[in-house]
Motif scaffolding. Structure first.
Motif, PDB file in Angstrom:
ATOM      1  N   GLU A  46       8.042  10.214  -6.172  1.00 32.84           N
ATOM      2  CA  GLU A  46       8.726   8.927  -6.111  1.00 32.84           C
ATOM      3  C   GLU A  46       7.982   7.995  -5.162  1.00 32.84           C
ATOM      4  OE1 GLU A  46      12.810   9.438  -5.093  1.00 32.84           O
ATOM      5  OE2 GLU A  46      13.306  10.467  -6.970  1.00 32.84           O
ATOM      6  N   MET A  47       8.001   6.701  -5.509  1.00 36.15           N
ATOM      7  CA  MET A  47       7.326   5.702  -4.673  1.00 36.15           C
ATOM      8  C   MET A  47       8.095   4.381  -4.785  1.00 36.15           C
ATOM      9  SD  MET A  47       4.718   4.964  -2.648  1.00 36.15           S
ATOM     10  CE  MET A  47       3.478   6.224  -2.999  1.00 36.15           C
ATOM     11  N   PRO A  48       8.503   3.791  -3.659  1.00 40.62           N
ATOM     12  CA  PRO A  48       9.214   2.517  -3.727  1.00 40.62           C
ATOM     13  C   PRO A  48       8.295   1.386  -4.170  1.00 40.62           C
ATOM     14  CG  PRO A  48       8.731   3.060  -1.454  1.00 40.62           C
ATOM     15  CD  PRO A  48       8.343   4.252  -2.273  1.00 40.62           C
ATOM     16  N   ARG A  49       8.898   0.310  -4.626  1.00 41.77           N
ATOM     17  CA  ARG A  49       8.138  -0.865  -5.040  1.00 41.77           C
ATOM     18  C   ARG A  49       7.254  -1.336  -3.892  1.00 41.77           C
ATOM     19  NH1 ARG A  49      10.767  -6.603  -7.069  1.00 41.77           N
ATOM     20  NH2 ARG A  49       8.925  -7.407  -8.149  1.00 41.77           N
ATOM     21  N   HIS A  50       6.004  -1.636  -4.172  1.00 45.69           N
ATOM     22  CA  HIS A  50       5.007  -2.105  -3.200  1.00 45.69           C
ATOM     23  C   HIS A  50       4.598  -1.027  -2.187  1.00 45.69           C
ATOM     24  CE1 HIS A  50       5.135  -6.022  -4.875  1.00 45.69           C
ATOM     25  NE2 HIS A  50       6.228  -6.454  -4.285  1.00 45.69           N
ATOM     26  N   GLY A  51       4.947   0.230  -2.420  1.00 45.45           N
ATOM     27  CA  GLY A  51       4.497   1.286  -1.526  1.00 45.45           C
ATOM     28  C   GLY A  51       5.305   1.377  -0.246  1.00 45.45           C
ATOM     29  N   PHE A  52       4.757   2.140   0.715  1.00 47.30           N
ATOM     30  CA  PHE A  52       5.504   2.450   1.936  1.00 47.30           C
ATOM     31  C   PHE A  52       4.957   1.811   3.203  1.00 47.30           C
ATOM     32  CE2 PHE A  52       2.599   6.073   1.084  1.00 47.30           C
ATOM     33  CZ  PHE A  52       1.751   5.949   2.182  1.00 47.30           C
ATOM     34  N   ALA A  53       3.755   1.235   3.181  1.00 47.68           N
ATOM     35  CA  ALA A  53       3.131   0.754   4.416  1.00 47.68           C
ATOM     36  C   ALA A  53       3.983  -0.292   5.122  1.00 47.68           C
ATOM     37  CB  ALA A  53       1.735   0.198   4.133  1.00 47.68           C
ATOM     38  N   ARG A  54       4.671  -1.136   4.374  1.00 47.71           N
ATOM     39  CA  ARG A  54       5.460  -2.209   4.986  1.00 47.71           C
ATOM     40  C   ARG A  54       6.673  -1.679   5.744  1.00 47.71           C
ATOM     41  NH1 ARG A  54       9.006  -4.901   0.313  1.00 47.71           N
ATOM     42  NH2 ARG A  54       9.373  -3.088  -1.009  1.00 47.71           N
ATOM     43  N   ARG A  55       6.985  -0.393   5.557  1.00 44.98           N
ATOM     44  CA  ARG A  55       8.116   0.229   6.248  1.00 44.98           C
ATOM     45  C   ARG A  55       7.667   1.214   7.320  1.00 44.98           C
ATOM     46  NH1 ARG A  55      10.357  -3.607   4.396  1.00 44.98           N
ATOM     47  NH2 ARG A  55      11.732  -3.640   2.580  1.00 44.98           N
ATOM     48  N   LYS A  56       6.373   1.242   7.607  1.00 44.72           N
ATOM     49  CA  LYS A  56       5.831   2.155   8.608  1.00 44.72           C
ATOM     50  C   LYS A  56       5.360   1.378   9.833  1.00 44.72           C
ATOM     51  CE  LYS A  56       4.762   6.053   7.994  1.00 44.72           C
ATOM     52  NZ  LYS A  56       5.455   7.317   8.364  1.00 44.72           N
ATOM     53  N   PHE A  57       5.530   1.982  11.003  1.00 45.70           N
ATOM     54  CA  PHE A  57       4.994   1.394  12.226  1.00 45.70           C
ATOM     55  C   PHE A  57       3.502   1.717  12.330  1.00 45.70           C
ATOM     56  CE2 PHE A  57       9.467   1.249  13.368  1.00 45.70           C
ATOM     57  CZ  PHE A  57       9.550   0.046  14.057  1.00 45.70           C
ATOM     58  N   PHE A  58       2.707   0.695  12.580  1.00 44.97           N
ATOM     59  CA  PHE A  58       1.269   0.841  12.762  1.00 44.97           C
ATOM     60  C   PHE A  58       0.968   0.984  14.255  1.00 44.97           C
ATOM     61  CE2 PHE A  58       1.321  -0.579   8.522  1.00 44.97           C
ATOM     62  CZ  PHE A  58       0.050  -0.585   7.966  1.00 44.97           C
ATOM     63  N   TYR A  73      -6.545   8.061  -4.632  1.00 44.75           N
ATOM     64  CA  TYR A  73      -6.200   6.990  -5.562  1.00 44.75           C
ATOM     65  C   TYR A  73      -5.216   6.051  -4.868  1.00 44.75           C
ATOM     66  CZ  TYR A  73      -8.318   9.852  -9.214  1.00 44.75           C
ATOM     67  OH  TYR A  73      -9.209  10.576  -9.960  1.00 44.75           O
ATOM     68  N   PHE A  74      -5.482   4.744  -4.937  1.00 47.18           N
ATOM     69  CA  PHE A  74      -4.616   3.796  -4.243  1.00 47.18           C
ATOM     70  C   PHE A  74      -4.779   2.386  -4.812  1.00 47.18           C
ATOM     71  CE2 PHE A  74      -8.591   2.811  -2.262  1.00 47.18           C
ATOM     72  CZ  PHE A  74      -8.483   1.503  -1.823  1.00 47.18           C
ATOM     73  N   SER A  75      -3.831   1.541  -4.450  1.00 45.09           N
ATOM     74  CA  SER A  75      -3.923   0.092  -4.630  1.00 45.09           C
ATOM     75  C   SER A  75      -3.547  -0.558  -3.303  1.00 45.09           C
ATOM     76  CB  SER A  75      -2.975  -0.399  -5.728  1.00 45.09           C
ATOM     77  OG  SER A  75      -3.343   0.110  -6.997  1.00 45.09           O
ATOM     78  N   LEU A  76      -3.955  -1.809  -3.131  1.00 46.21           N
ATOM     79  CA  LEU A  76      -3.601  -2.550  -1.927  1.00 46.21           C
ATOM     80  C   LEU A  76      -3.466  -4.023  -2.277  1.00 46.21           C
ATOM     81  CD1 LEU A  76      -4.852  -2.080   1.675  1.00 46.21           C
ATOM     82  CD2 LEU A  76      -4.797  -4.374   0.708  1.00 46.21           C
ATOM     83  N   PHE A 117       0.863  -1.190   0.000  1.00 47.63           N
ATOM     84  CA  PHE A 117       0.000   0.000   0.000  1.00 47.63           C
ATOM     85  C   PHE A 117       0.895   1.233   0.000  1.00 47.63           C
ATOM     86  CE2 PHE A 117      -2.048   3.516   2.205  1.00 47.63           C
ATOM     87  CZ  PHE A 117      -3.283   3.570   1.608  1.00 47.63           C
ATOM     88  N   PRO A 118       0.555   2.273  -0.765  1.00 44.56           N
ATOM     89  CA  PRO A 118      -0.634   2.469  -1.603  1.00 44.56           C
ATOM     90  C   PRO A 118      -0.435   2.046  -3.057  1.00 44.56           C
ATOM     91  CG  PRO A 118       0.550   4.518  -1.416  1.00 44.56           C
ATOM     92  CD  PRO A 118       1.333   3.508  -0.618  1.00 44.56           C
TER      93      PRO A 118
END
Length: 289
Positions: free
Chosen positions: A69-81, A137-140, A50-51
């Motif tokens: 710029e956006m890394p592959r597969h988005g940024f959620a996997r690198r953020k603390f929830f 606008y997003f993907s998941l 995501f996103p």
């Protein structure tokens, strides 16, 4: 910090970084269902995409004349929830837009991920809400890696994937991580795909027309079986790293850029649009037998 859920059948563990599922143990057999995350092959285990899902052309996109710029597969996997709430059998993680995300993703959003244990089943539910003043606008996508047992005389080739509703698979090859417009066909025998390491020699199997919403990962030599179901994800990927003992079953709402995409976010194939205060829901589940 690690969060755990447990009932009489399963024990699940999660990392607040990326709200990632990092372990799912069958308590009756002691078997680990999720890939170990060996970085020599692939350090992920079940990242949240995501996103964006997959790669963007030139790792960037255009929105309202601005390039981001956006890394592959988005940024959620690198953020603390944040842990919104939790109980013995359920936990809800939450991620909101902040000053950092707004620099490369100019939308306000709320993403909730709920994990629920029910008997021998883990259900993963997603909710994306547009908290922007404008369209979002997003993907998941989900990216769970399932361990393949190659101990005690078992081999990777002993496993297969059964599809509920497909006789063949139309695959979009990846070209430098982007989606080819051309397709290749894999014919299935009795709706079943045998697993081999060679199957992923050209990267993931990407499908935009797969009919099945239930897949069964099973071993020919024993009764080991993982039943995978999902809803509201129209696209699907199957992937494994070279010679690694796992396979990823990946339901997606969105895919990588098509090879000739003009990089306009609003024109990206598979992109979702939410109006102000509108939300989107999707889920997948894994049942252990």
């Amino acid at each position: 910090m690690m969060i755990q859920l447990q009932n009489t059948k399963l024990k699940a563990s999660f990392n607040e970084l990326g709200a990632e599922l990092i372990s799912l143990i069958n308590l009756e057999t002691g078997k680990e269902i999720i890939w170990e995350g060996n970085p020599d092959f692939w350090g992920g285990q079940s990242p949240v995409l995501f996103p964006t899902v997959g790669a963007l052309k030139d790792d960037s996109y255009i929105f309202k004349g601005e390039t981001y710029e956006m890394p592959r597969h988005g940024f959620a996997r690198r953020k603390f929830f944040d842990v919104k709430n939790s109980s013995e059998n359920e936990v809800v993680f939450e991620l909101n837009s902040d000053e950092e995300t707004l620099k490369f993703y100019p939308f306000d959003f709320n993403l909730e991920i709920k994990y629920t244990l029910t008997e021998n089943k883990l259900t993963v539910s997603y909710n994306v809400k547009n908290t922007s003043e404008r369209e979002l606008y997003f993907s998941l996508g989900a990216h769970p890696g399932f361990a393949i047992d190659t101990k005690n005389g078992l081999n990777y080739d002993d496993y297969e994937i059964a599809f509920s509703d497909d006789e063949k698979l139309e695959i979009h090859p990846l070209i430098d991580n982007l989606i080819s417009k051309k397709t290749e066909t894999i014919n299935l025998e009795n709706k079943t795909l045998p697993l081999t390491h060679k199957l992923f020699s050209k990267d993931a199997l990407v499908m935009t027309t797969m009919k099945s919403r239930e897949l069964i990962l099973k071993n020919n030599q024993n009764n080991h079986k993982v039943i995978f179901t999902f809803s509201n994800f129209p696209y699907f990927g199957i992937w494994a790293a070279k010679n690694a003992d796992f396979v990823c079953l990946e339901p997606w709402q969105g895919i990588a850029d098509i090879e000739d995409h003009n990089q306009e976010l609003t024109e990206k194939f598979g992109i979702l649009k939410l109006e102000r205060n509108e939300d989107w829901k999707g889920d997948w589940a894994v049942e252990i037998e």
